[in-house]
Write an enzyme that holds these catalytic residues in place. Structure first.
Site, PDB file in Angstrom:
ATOM      1  CE  LYS A 117      -3.295  -3.164  10.268  1.00  0.00           C
ATOM      2  NZ  LYS A 117      -3.791  -2.162   9.334  1.00  0.00           N
ATOM      3  CE  LYS A 173      -3.923  -0.078   2.438  1.00  0.00           C
ATOM      4  NZ  LYS A 173      -4.914   0.084   3.528  1.00  0.00           N
TER       5      LYS A 173
HETATM    6  P1  NAD Z   1     -15.544   1.302  11.585  1.00  0.00           P
HETATM    7  O1  NAD Z   1     -15.570   0.365  12.741  1.00  0.00           O
HETATM    8  O2  NAD Z   1     -15.665   2.774  11.839  1.00  0.00           O
HETATM    9  O3  NAD Z   1     -16.718   0.930  10.529  1.00  0.00           O
HETATM   10  C1  NAD Z   1     -17.026  -0.363  10.132  1.00  0.00           C
HETATM   11  C2  NAD Z   1     -18.506  -0.402   9.805  1.00  0.00           C
HETATM   12  O4  NAD Z   1     -18.821  -1.637   9.211  1.00  0.00           O
HETATM   13  C3  NAD Z   1     -19.414  -0.264  11.044  1.00  0.00           C
HETATM   14  O5  NAD Z   1     -20.454   0.632  10.740  1.00  0.00           O
HETATM   15  C4  NAD Z   1     -19.982  -1.675  11.212  1.00  0.00           C
HETATM   16  O6  NAD Z   1     -21.268  -1.670  11.784  1.00  0.00           O
HETATM   17  C5  NAD Z   1     -20.019  -2.131   9.770  1.00  0.00           C
HETATM   18  N1  NAD Z   1     -20.071  -3.578   9.614  1.00  0.00           N
HETATM   19  C6  NAD Z   1     -19.424  -4.540  10.306  1.00  0.00           C
HETATM   20  N2  NAD Z   1     -19.769  -5.756   9.838  1.00  0.00           N
HETATM   21  C7  NAD Z   1     -20.634  -5.555   8.824  1.00  0.00           C
HETATM   22  C8  NAD Z   1     -21.340  -6.403   7.944  1.00  0.00           C
HETATM   23  N3  NAD Z   1     -21.199  -7.721   8.012  1.00  0.00           N
HETATM   24  N4  NAD Z   1     -22.131  -5.846   7.025  1.00  0.00           N
HETATM   25  C9  NAD Z   1     -22.271  -4.517   6.942  1.00  0.00           C
HETATM   26  N5  NAD Z   1     -21.633  -3.658   7.740  1.00  0.00           N
HETATM   27  C10 NAD Z   1     -20.825  -4.165   8.672  1.00  0.00           C
HETATM   28  O7  NAD Z   1     -14.189   0.964  10.798  1.00  0.00           O
HETATM   29  P2  NAD Z   1     -13.452   1.818   9.684  1.00  0.00           P
HETATM   30  O8  NAD Z   1     -12.294   2.522  10.318  1.00  0.00           O
HETATM   31  O9  NAD Z   1     -14.427   2.588   8.864  1.00  0.00           O
HETATM   32  O10 NAD Z   1     -12.805   0.636   8.828  1.00  0.00           O
HETATM   33  C11 NAD Z   1     -13.587  -0.075   7.871  1.00  0.00           C
HETATM   34  C12 NAD Z   1     -12.660  -0.826   6.928  1.00  0.00           C
HETATM   35  O11 NAD Z   1     -11.764   0.117   6.344  1.00  0.00           O
HETATM   36  C13 NAD Z   1     -11.765  -1.886   7.614  1.00  0.00           C
HETATM   37  O12 NAD Z   1     -11.553  -2.931   6.693  1.00  0.00           O
HETATM   38  C14 NAD Z   1     -10.467  -1.139   7.846  1.00  0.00           C
HETATM   39  O13 NAD Z   1      -9.353  -2.018   7.940  1.00  0.00           O
HETATM   40  C15 NAD Z   1     -10.437  -0.313   6.571  1.00  0.00           C
HETATM   41  N6  NAD Z   1      -9.543   0.831   6.677  1.00  0.00           N
HETATM   42  C16 NAD Z   1      -9.778   1.819   7.570  1.00  0.00           C
HETATM   43  C17 NAD Z   1      -8.870   2.872   7.661  1.00  0.00           C
HETATM   44  C18 NAD Z   1      -9.092   4.019   8.587  1.00  0.00           C
HETATM   45  O14 NAD Z   1      -8.253   4.945   8.575  1.00  0.00           O
HETATM   46  N7  NAD Z   1     -10.178   4.064   9.340  1.00  0.00           N
HETATM   47  C19 NAD Z   1      -7.740   2.891   6.833  1.00  0.00           C
HETATM   48  C20 NAD Z   1      -7.558   1.870   5.890  1.00  0.00           C
HETATM   49  C21 NAD Z   1      -8.476   0.836   5.820  1.00  0.00           C
END
Ligand code: NAD
Length: 424
Positions: free
Chosen positions: A114, A102
């Site tokens: 990580k 990435k």
């Molecule tokens: P978050 O916890 O804020 O949001 C995740 C959302 O997904 C929640 O609303 C949860 O209710 C929902 N969810 C969980 N299981 C589900 C399902 N089966 N069906 C539908 N919705 C579901 O987390 P985030 O920080 O937004 O991260 C989300 C994804 O993005 C992860 O894969 C994370 O690794 C990736 N990510 C996040 C960041 C960051 O900076 N926040 C950076 C890179 C990647």
């Protein structure tokens, strides 16, 4: 080119094996010397620690954690720190590998790392979490630091946890080390725009892809799976640009309105009720149906392995912008390719967070802080440049976008290893 990757099936979705396979395919397509796969197929170092914590009831409980440092040919290791009850060492190793690629896709001067602690933060008090956070960073303190390895928030960790860790590390080193972590609170050297960066970066890549396919943003139908940090920001920014958010969901359920949902109103509803479910004027929709809706852009922003082969067979999106890490399985990828869906891979489309983490680290090093507008403008420049690089590789090599992104990044890491003399 020699080397073997463990086979991956829908039954054995081990993320570490998936990542090794993606790496091997990229090395083979580039015709690289065998040493590249030999070095990159596993992390350079994985540290396992046991962190004893005095719980509020006086018992001592030990938590197991890891920091995986995959490769630092391009710069210090960089990557999030996850607190989750189900996390495994293989998952941490895979996530650290994905971080190497990435960072390299974006051209950031970082390697991949990580970390994780196996715990359930939802069952822990604030004080217990603080003791765990301080204990973990003490245990790994010899291998992290602003010039060595820079952690950041990930699933179930947040700016407060980063602040405790910076404080503890600064005590160990006897001076303030704000550059140790990114994703910190603003008052402790955090960057403006960091909390929105992943969703925003994903939108920038989706907008570029829409231009290439001749899809107008105005009125485009967008579906978002996972209305959390990344998903809610992506939905709001798409809506602001005139797209129609026809469906979105969270872990409690989904909502659909073909005329379009207002993400700001949905967020307010979620803040009040705890979920998007029951939003006035919307119909309920299941997770499977949501992923298979006819739309222009589908943004998976929840968890890994959501778009499986079974789901992919019914996907009717033209573009998938992966805000989540690893939402599409390898078998699903093949099916999406046959169905003509343009998949913007996670190592590109979810890189907005680490890019603004890089900006935060730069601001910490220089002690000069940029306004949010400037952060967002720079993020757009970096994301569009990375998209263009991957898209060029995709067109020239006639490979899927995921493979193009891997090829671009593996090529960069291999070049750094070559000039450093690691390949002989
Ligand atoms: P978050 O916890 O804020 O949001 C995740 C959302 O997904 C929640 O609303 C949860 O209710 C929902 N969810 C969980 N299981 C589900 C399902 N089966 N069906 C539908 N919705 C579901 O987390 P985030 O920080 O937004 O991260 C989300 C994804 O993005 C992860 O894969 C994370 O690794 C990736 N990510 C996040 C960041 C960051 O900076 N926040 C950076 C890179 C990647």
């Amino acid at each position: 080119m020699t080397g073997k990757a463990t086979p991956v099936t829908e039954e054995t979705l081990n993320p570490f094996h998936i990542c090794q396979r993606q790496l091997l395919e990229a090395c083979q397509a580039l015709g690289l010397e065998p040493g590249v796969y030999e070095i990159l197929k596993q992390p350079m170092k994985v540290m396992e620690v046991a962190v004893p914590v005095i719980m509020d009831d006086g018992r001592v409980k030990t938590f197991i954690g890891w920091r995986s440092q995959h490769n630092d040919a391009l710069g210090p290791f960089k990557g999030g720190l996850r607190f989750h009850p189900d996390v495994t060492m293989d998952e941490v190793k895979a996530l650290s590998m994905w971080m190497t690629f990435k960072c390299a896709v974006l051209g950031l001067p970082y390697g991949g790392g990580k970390g994780a602690v196996r715990c359930d933060p939802r069952q822990m008090s604030r004080r217990e979490l603080e003791r765990l956070s301080r204990g973990f960073i003490q245990r790994v303190s010899e291998i992290v630091g602003p010039d060595k390895d820079i952690p950041a928030p990930d699933v179930y960790t947040n700016p407060q946890i980063m602040a405790w860790m910076v404080d503890e590390f600064s005590r160990v080193r006897e001076h303030n080390c704000f550059g140790l972590m990114t994703g910190k609170p603003l008052v402790l050297g955090g960057s403006a725009g960091r909390s929105e960066a992943t969703g925003r970066g994903c939108v920038y890549t989706c907008l570029e892809a829409m231009k290439r396919l001749g899809i107008a943003v105005e009125g485009a139908r967008v579906v978002v799976q996972g209305f959390g940090n990344a998903g809610s920001v992506a939905a709001r920014l798409m809506h602001e640009r005139g797209a129609r958010i026809i469906a979105l969901n969270d872990s409690s359920g989904g909502i659909l309105n073909a005329q379009g949902l207002d993400p700001v109103a949905v967020l307010a509803h979620k803040a009040r009720t705890g979920s998007v479910v029951g939003f006035p004027g919307a119909q309920a929709i299941s997770n499977d149906d949501l992923l298979q809706l006819e739309c222009d852009v589908l943004i998976p922003a929840a968890l890994e392995n959501q778009i499986t082969a079974r789901i992919a067979a019914g996907v009717k999106a033209r573009i998938i912008g992966e805000a989540a890490n690893g939402p599409t399985t390898p078998e699903a990828d093949e099916i999406l390719l046959q169905r003509g869906v343009l998949v913007l891979p996670d190592i590109l489309a979810s890189a907005g967070g680490v890019t603004v983490s890089y900006f935060e680290w730069v601001q910490n090093q220089s002690g000069y802080y940029w306004p949010e507008e400037e952060v967002n403008q720079r993020l757009e420049v970096w994301m569009v440049r990375a998209f263009n690089g991957v898209y060029r590789m995709y067109q020239e090599q006639k490979v899927p976008m995921r493979q193009a992104a891997f090829m671009l990044s593996v090529k960069r890491v291999a070049e750094a290893m070559r000039v450093r003399g690691w390949l002989g």
